[in-house]
Write an enzyme that holds these catalytic residues in place. Structure first.
Site, short mmCIF file in Angstrom:
data_model
loop_
_atom_site.label_atom_id
_atom_site.label_comp_id
_atom_site.label_asym_id
_atom_site.label_seq_id
_atom_site.Cartn_x
_atom_site.Cartn_y
_atom_site.Cartn_z
N GLY A 231 15.20 8.72 75.70
CA GLY A 231 16.38 9.20 76.41
C GLY A 231 15.95 9.99 77.64
N GLY A 234 19.52 14.88 83.04
CA GLY A 234 19.35 15.57 84.29
C GLY A 234 18.28 16.64 84.25
N MET A 235 17.94 17.14 83.05
CA MET A 235 16.96 18.21 82.95
C MET A 235 15.65 17.77 82.34
SD MET A 235 18.85 21.75 81.93
CE MET A 235 18.05 21.54 80.37
N GLY A 236 15.60 16.68 81.65
CA GLY A 236 14.36 16.31 80.99
C GLY A 236 14.44 14.97 80.31
N VAL A 238 13.27 12.64 76.46
CA VAL A 238 12.81 12.61 75.08
C VAL A 238 11.97 11.36 74.90
CG1 VAL A 238 13.51 12.31 72.68
CG2 VAL A 238 14.69 13.95 74.09
N LYS A 253 10.82 16.45 73.11
CA LYS A 253 11.75 16.76 74.19
C LYS A 253 10.99 17.54 75.26
CE LYS A 253 15.99 18.14 73.28
NZ LYS A 253 17.16 19.00 72.93
N ASP A 354 28.14 24.04 69.95
CA ASP A 354 28.23 22.72 70.60
C ASP A 354 28.26 21.61 69.55
OD1 ASP A 354 28.53 21.15 72.86
OD2 ASP A 354 26.39 20.84 73.14
#
Length: 557
Positions: A231, A234-236, A238, A253, A354
Site C-alpha cells: 500500500g 500520502g505520508m508513507g 507499507v 510501515k 478512528d
C-alpha cells in the site's frame, strides 16, 4: 530535540549472520513480478510481428513479384506459424506460472533462442546477395534481454547461443546443397555482429541488476528485508517483508524523511507523534484482537518504520463492498471481537478515535477463521484519571477522525472526548456491516459531520436485506446516541448486549469455515501470486491524520 530519537532505539538484532549464507543476487521480488509481466507483453509483440509478416508475405509479395519462391521460400508459412504458436504458448505460460518468476524468466530465455533460430532459418533458406545489412537476430538479442533481464551470466550464455543460430542455419543450408558466395568466410563475417551484440547486451543487464541490488540493500531495515509494496499513501508506504533469519513474514510501515522535510513544523510534529503513538499503543496492548507489533525504530537514512504481523484476510470495508451486507449473527460475531480489543485499550486509558471498517480486519489466524484484528492506533489518545486529555495530536480548530465515522461530541467540541467515541464509531461500523450503507449521506464532509451531530439515523432493520431482531436494532441505535451517557458505557457492556440481542442465532465455526473455504481458500489456486493470496491492508491509501476544519469554525460567528 533530535526528531530521530522520538521513536526510541534502533533494531538491535543483526540483519544477517556473517558467512551464514551467500547473498541473494536476484532482483527484488516486486521487480521480478514486473519482469514476468513483460515476458507476456514481449511475447504478444513477437507473435503479432510473426502474424503480420506472414500475412504480408503471402499477399503483398505475390502482387509485387513473381519470384515468390525466392523472396519468400517454402518454409516461410511453417516458420511464421511456429513463431505465432510459440508466442501464444509463452503468453499462456506467463499467466500460468507468473508466481514462479525465475522459472518463467528462464523459459523466456529459451523462447528468445527459438525466435532467433526461426529468424535465421527463414533468412538463410535461400542465399541472398552480398549486401550490407543488420540481422534481425541482432535486434532480438539486444532488445529482449534489456526488457526481460535475467542474471548477467545467464544473459551472456543465452545471447551467445542465440547469436549462434544464424551460422547454424547457414550450415544447415550448405548441407542441403545451397552455396553462399564467399563460403565459410561469408558465414563468419555475417555472424560477427550477432556475437558483438551478445556481449554488448550484458552491459545494460549488469546495470539493471546493479540497480536492483541497490534497491534490495536500501529495503533492508534491521533484521527485515522489504519485498513487494502492499500500500502507498500520502505520508508513507507499507511493504511485505521477511525476517532474514526467522523467515517470518511481516508488514512494515514506513514514513520517508522527505515527507517530514516537506511538511510544516506543526504537521511534521503531528506525523512523528502519531507514528510514535501508534507504535507505543500497539506495543502496550496484549489483546489477541489487536494487531501485534514486532519492532519499530529509525533506519540509517532517517526513515521511520515499524514492523507488524502480516494478516491473511480482508478489512470490513472490502468485505461488504465485495460480498454485500452480512447476516446479523456474523455481524455480532465480528463486533464482539472488536469490543474485546477496545475494552483492553479503554481499560488502559487509551481511546482509538478512528474505528471504521477499513481499520478492522477479519482474517485467518492459525486454525481459526473470521478472527478480528483492530488496526491503526495512530490517532489513539491517552486520558488521565481526571478525564483530561494527556496528549493532543491535532492542530487547533480541527477535528481528527473520519467524517463518515465521527462521534457527535467530536464535531461539537463541547466536551472532552472519552472512550465512548469508540462506542459511537463502532455503532457506525455495525450499521455498515448490516446495511452496506453509511449512517448518513452528505455531499461534503462538513454536512456529513453536521448530520452526525444533529440528525436521527434510520434504524438498520429498515435498510438491511436480512431480518434484524428488534433487540439488535435497539443496541445499534443506542450506540449512535448523540450524547455519550445515552450509549453503552463500555465495550464490555456493548459486547454483553450484542450477545443478548441474538439468544438463538449464532455464527458458528462451521459456518465461518464454510464461508472462508468458498470465498478465501487457504490453499491458493494455481497461478495466483503471493500478493493475490494475501489480501493485506495494514494501512489505507491515505492513512495520514485527517484534520478537517471544525464545522463551528467554518461557519463563523
Amino acid at each position: 530535540m533530535n526528531s530521530r530519537r522520538l521513536l526510541g532505539r534502533r533494531p538491535s538484532t543483526p540483519g544477517r549472520i556473517p558467512g551464514s549464507s551467500s547473498p541473494d543476487r536476484s532482483l527484488p521480488s516486486d521487480l521480478m513480478i514486473q519482469t514476468c509481466r513483460r515476458v507476456g507483453i514481449v511475447s504478444i509483440v513477437f507473435g503479432s510481428i510473426w502474424a503480420f509478416m506472414t500475412v504480408m508475405n503471402n499477399f503483398v509479395i505475390r502482387l509485387i513479384s513473381e519470384r515468390m519462391d525466392t523472396l519468400y521460400p517454402f518454409p516461410g508459412n511453417l516458420v511464421g506459424g511456429a513463431g505465432v504458436a510459440s508466442s501464444v504458448a509463452m503468453v499462456y505460460l506467463a499467466r500460468r506460472i507468473g508466481h514462479k518468476p525465475q522459472l518463467l524468466i528462464d523459459l523466456g530465455s529459451g523462447y528468445l533462442v527459438l525466435q532467433c533460430l526461426l529468424i535465421s532459418v527463414l533468412t538463410h533458406w535461400i542465399p541472398i546477395p552480398l549486401v550490407p545489412r543488420v540481422s534481425w537476430v541482432c535486434i532480438a538479442i539486444l532488445i529482449y534481454p534489456a526488457i526481460v533481464p535475467n542474471t548477467p551470466r545467464k544473459t551472456l550464455v543465452v545471447s551467445l547461443v542465440a547469436a549462434s543460430t544464424e551460422p547454424l542455419a547457414m550450415a544447415l543450408s550448405m548441407l542441403r546443397g545451397i552455396e553462399f558466395l564467399g563460403g565459410w568466410l561469408y558465414v563468419l563475417w555475417t555472424s560477427v555482429p550477432n556475437f558483438i551484440c551478445a556481449f554488448l547486451v550484458v552491459v545494460p543487464v549488469q546495470i539493471i541488476h546493479g540497480l536492483g541490488q541497490q534497491v534490495r540493500r536500501a529495503r533492508e531495515l534491521g533484521s527485515y528485508r522489504l519485498e513487494e509494496p502492499l500500500g502507498k499513501g500520502g505520508m508513507g508506504e507499507v511493504f511485505r517483508a521477511t525476517h532474514q533469519m526467522l523467515a517470518r513474514p511481516a508488514a512494515v510501515k514506513l514514513i520517508r524523511p522527505e515527507i517530514l522535510g516537506s511538511s510544516s513544523p506543526g504537521a511534521a510534529r503531528v506525523i512523528i507523534q502519531r507514528f510514535r503513538r501508534e507504535a507505543e499503543a500497539a506495543a502496550s496492548l496484549r489483546s489477541p484482537h489487536t494487531i501485534s507489533l514486532y519492532d519499530f525504530g529509525v533506519a540509517n537514512d532517517g526513515t521511520f518504520f515499524f514492523v507488524m504481523e502480516l494478516l491473511d484476510g480482508l478489512d470490513l470495508e472490502t468485505l461488504v463492498e465485495r460480498f454485500g451486507p452480512l447476516p446479523p449473527e456474523r455481524c455480532v460475531h465480528l463486533l464482539r471481537q472488536v469490543c474485546d480489543s477496545l475494552h483492553e485499550a479503554h481499560t488502559r486509558g487509551l481511546v482509538h478515535r478512528d474505528i471504521k471498517p477499513s481499520n478492522i480486519f477479519t482474517c485467518r489466524l492459525g486454525l481459526e477463521v473470521d478472527f478480528v484484528k483492530v488496526l491503526d492506533f495512530g490517532l489513539v489518545k491517552a486520558v488521565d484519571e481526571g478525564g483530561r486529555e494527556a496528549t493532543l495530536l491535532t492542530a487547533p480548530d480541527s477535528t481528527t477522525g473520519t467524517p463518515a465515522y465521527i462521534a457527535p461530541e467530536m464535531v461539537r467540541g463541547d466536551r472532552v472526548a472519552d472512550h465512548r467515541v469508540d462506542i459511537y464509531t463502532l455503532g457506525c461500523v455495525a450499521y455498515w456491516l448490516m446495511t452496506g450503507r453509511l449512517v448518513f449521506q452528505a455531499p461534503n464532509a462538513i454536512q456529513l459531520m453536521y448530520q452526525h451531530a444533529n440528525a436521527i439515523p434510520v434504524p438498520p432493520s429498515k435498510l438491511s436485506e436480512f431480518e434484524v431482531p428488534a433487540a439488535l436494532d435497539h443496541v445499534i441505535l443506542d450506540c449512535l446516541a448523540k450524547f455519550p451517557e445515552e450509549r453503552p458505557q463500555s465495550a464490555a457492556e456493548l459486547s454483553r448486549r450484542l450477545l443478548a440481542a441474538l439468544p438463538e442465532l449464532a455464527w458458528t465455526g462451521e459456518l465461518a469455515q464454510r464461508w472462508w473455504d468458498r470465498h478465501h481458500p487457504e490453499a491458493a489456486r494455481p497461478g495466483q501470486t503471493d500478493s493475490q493470496r494475501i489480501l493485506t491492508k495494514t494501512m489505507e491509501a491515505m492513512w495520514e491524520p485527517v484534520e478537517t476544519p471544525s464545522p463551528l469554525a467554518s461557519m463563523g460567528p
